[in-house]
Enzyme design. Structure first.
Site, PDB file in Angstrom:
ATOM      1  N   HIS A 182       0.837  -1.197   0.000  1.00 45.45           N
ATOM      2  CA  HIS A 182       0.000   0.000   0.000  1.00 45.45           C
ATOM      3  C   HIS A 182       0.877   1.254   0.000  1.00 45.45           C
ATOM      4  CE1 HIS A 182      -3.839  -2.151   1.656  1.00 45.45           C
ATOM      5  NE2 HIS A 182      -3.403  -2.658   0.524  1.00 45.45           N
ATOM      6  N   GLU A 226       1.248   3.784   2.032  1.00 43.64           N
ATOM      7  CA  GLU A 226       1.991   4.133   3.248  1.00 43.64           C
ATOM      8  C   GLU A 226       3.295   3.340   3.356  1.00 43.64           C
ATOM      9  OE1 GLU A 226      -2.453   4.009   4.466  1.00 43.64           O
ATOM     10  OE2 GLU A 226      -1.151   3.219   2.879  1.00 43.64           O
ATOM     11  N   CYS A 270      -1.496  -1.358   7.477  1.00 45.59           N
ATOM     12  CA  CYS A 270      -0.613  -0.194   7.402  1.00 45.59           C
ATOM     13  C   CYS A 270      -0.489   0.504   8.750  1.00 45.59           C
ATOM     14  CB  CYS A 270      -1.126   0.784   6.349  1.00 45.59           C
ATOM     15  SG  CYS A 270      -1.024   0.140   4.665  1.00 45.59           S
ATOM     16  N   SER A 325     -21.692   0.769 -39.064  1.00 43.38           N
ATOM     17  CA  SER A 325     -21.064   1.798 -38.231  1.00 43.38           C
ATOM     18  C   SER A 325     -19.547   1.794 -38.331  1.00 43.38           C
ATOM     19  CB  SER A 325     -21.476   1.602 -36.768  1.00 43.38           C
ATOM     20  OG  SER A 325     -21.022   0.333 -36.300  1.00 43.38           O
TER      21      SER A 325
END
Length: 378
Positions: free
Chosen positions: A51, A53, A90, A174
């Site tokens: 993470h 942190e 964390c 298209s």
């Protein structure tokens, strides 16, 4: 305190680098500062990895030594986690680092976090400051918040149309309305999505691959979803032919032919059956059921590429969160030509949806308009 917004802005910039890599996790950035200077920074780089942190603490140690974070302030865009998931909590790392203060943009509404991380840090004597640039943090992680709070994916609508508002001719043709450079942009957009969805008529008419080609930034391989009520797809279609290489989910009615379903499953397609509009629930309710199912599968970002009935249903249900539209300087005419959005629509022009801070670019000769709908905040 004067530097709080400055450092949080930097943390938000870092967080955005995780777009397309971290989902279904949120994008998170972190900055460590001491004496008015940044000593470390990091962001959540990929789902399952460290993470923000932890990345910032590691960066600080690499720059200034093992105990450099002691006495520092930690700026993080989302409340630190306090539980074991893919990675350790964390909060434990922050406690061990010796930081004296943490500044958080917003709490994590995930039930396993939601205030628990801040409470743990506060109880160990770390000063807590909340709600710094919270609006910006919520905007950054709108897809994550939509998945948690509304139990559906963040829905991105993309289409190309002519100058007179047609997405296909009266025969359904298209290819190609937009130019190749515009199509490269679409592939970059696809590459950060969890899934791409189309209706059966688009699948049968255009026979698309819906894969990610060209050089793209994010590494995702989005699942391809087709609303194929009667299981009309066959092995002649590229989506079915490539189902073992790139996942395909076909959404069918329970009365779709068993033989056809078996054939599609044998080809590698996944089948999800929901009630037909001929029974209960109705078409909009079926869409709601599908969105809840996709949320359960942690589909955070869903790109919808047509057709008009699907766009119309999503528009009438107020489910379109973001649009990417390519307008080509071409005219095709025809009362029976296809509009981009079908459905019931709105009655008065004053009800028309607007885009929040839309971006408008010229891509060779195409005009590219994209932005979030105002509807997301209503």
């Amino acid at each position: 305190m004067d530097n709080d917004e400055q450092f949080m802005n930097r943390a938000l910039e870092l967080a955005k680098r995780g777009q397309g890599f971290v989902e279904p996790n949120p994008m998170v950035g972190c900055v460590l500062a001491k004496n008015g200077k940044i000593i470390g920074e990091g962001f959540h780089t990929q789902f399952g990895k460290a993470h923000a942190e932890i990345e910032a603490l590691h960066d600080t140690c690499c720059r200034y030594g093992e105990n450099a974070a002691a006495g520092a302030t930690c700026y993080v865009t989302l409340e630190p986690c306090s539980h074991y998931g893919k990675t350790p909590p964390c909060t434990s790392a922050l406690q061990a680092s010796g930081i004296k203060r943490i500044v958080v943009a917003m709490r994590d509404p995930n039930p396993v976090v939601n205030g628990k991380g801040l409470k743990i840090l506060h109880n160990t004597g770390i000063e807590i400051t909340e709600h710094v640039l919270e609006k910006e943090a919520r905007s950054l992680n709108a897809p994550y918040l939509t998945l948690l709070e509304k139990q559906r994916p963040w829905i991105v609508a993309k289409w190309a149309m002519t100058l007179d508002g047609r997405s296909a001719s009266q025969t359904g043709n298209s290819q190609w309305i937009s130019n190749q450079t515009s199509r490269k942009i679409v592939h970059c957009l696809r590459s950060r999505m969890d899934a791409i969805m189309i209706g059966s008529q688009t699948a049968l008419r255009d026979n698309p691959d819906l894969t990610v080609r060209f050089d793209t930034v994010a590494p995702r391989t989005p699942i391809r979803i087709v609303l194929d009520s009667n299981a009309a797809m066959t092995t002649e279609y590229r989506l079915v032919q490539t189902a073992r290489q790139v996942p395909v989910l076909l959404v069918v009615n329970p009365n779709a032919p068993e033989k056809q379903i078996k054939m599609l499953q044998n080809a590698g397609c996944e089948i999800f059956s929901i009630p037909s509009e001929k029974n209960k629930p109705d078409y909009q309710e079926r869409t709601k059921i599908l969105m809840e199912y996709l949320a359960q599968r942690k589909i955070t970002n869903l790109l919808v590429e047509g057709g008009k009935q699907l766009f119309g249903t999503l528009f009438d249900m107020q489910l379109i969160d973001e649009v990417h539209v390519f307008i080509a300087p071409k005219l095709i005419g025809g009362e029976s030509a296809y509009p981009a959005i079908g459905g019931t629509g709105l009655i008065k022009m004053e009800q028309a949806w607007k885009l929040e801070s839309p971006e408008i670019q010229i891509v060779e000769q195409d005009v590219y308009v994209h932005g979030r709908t105002q509807n997301m905040s209503q």
